[in-house]
Design an enzyme around this catalytic site. Sequence first.
Site, short mmCIF file in Angstrom:
data_model
loop_
_atom_site.label_atom_id
_atom_site.label_comp_id
_atom_site.label_asym_id
_atom_site.label_seq_id
_atom_site.Cartn_x
_atom_site.Cartn_y
_atom_site.Cartn_z
N ASP A 58 0.82 -1.21 0.00
CA ASP A 58 0.00 0.00 0.00
C ASP A 58 0.85 1.26 0.00
OD1 ASP A 58 -2.31 -1.55 0.17
OD2 ASP A 58 -2.31 -1.49 2.36
N ARG A 59 0.29 2.32 -0.52
CA ARG A 59 0.99 3.61 -0.58
C ARG A 59 1.41 4.08 0.80
NH1 ARG A 59 -1.71 9.17 -1.61
NH2 ARG A 59 0.10 10.47 -1.95
#
Length: 182
Positions: free
Chosen positions: A45-46
Amino acid sequence: MARLILFNKPHGVLSQFTDRGSPTKRATLSDYIAIPGVYPAGRLDRDSEGLLLLTDDGRLQARIADPRFKSPKTYWVQVEGIPEEEALERLRRGVMLKDGPTRPAQAERMESPDIWLRNPPVRFRKNVPDCWISVTLREGRNRQVRRMTAAVGHPTLRLVRWRIGDWTLADIAPGEWREISL
């Protein structure tokens, strides 16, 4: 010969080489890695940090990313609160999420790891303690670790993937990468 890149993905970086569909420019892998023909084996995930593997070999990519091969992935997770043994045991047995039960995980409290500071820093709340736990999964659903810790009452504040199979982030700084021989 297949190429394998170990990359320490910083917080805020997308696990892809381009950013389509965003009105503002977000950091991507292309801001850090200029090697043609390599692709991520899995995602991170970012807002998560840590180990991302990239390869030019489709079979290796599938073997790393596909849950059928059950490659263990270890995450160091800073959580809100201090988990009691009961919460850790729930993670070990598997928890029920909206998309079904998770497989059992390894989970244990750990000392604060000696790693880099995050930019931006994790929010600090004077009246709410936090703690680090190590969680090892053999599956990989979307935002799974975050959802699991929330399900046992300890939301994730910071998530660092430290290990995938035999590969770790040891001696790789955020934004840096290392190519290894297979």
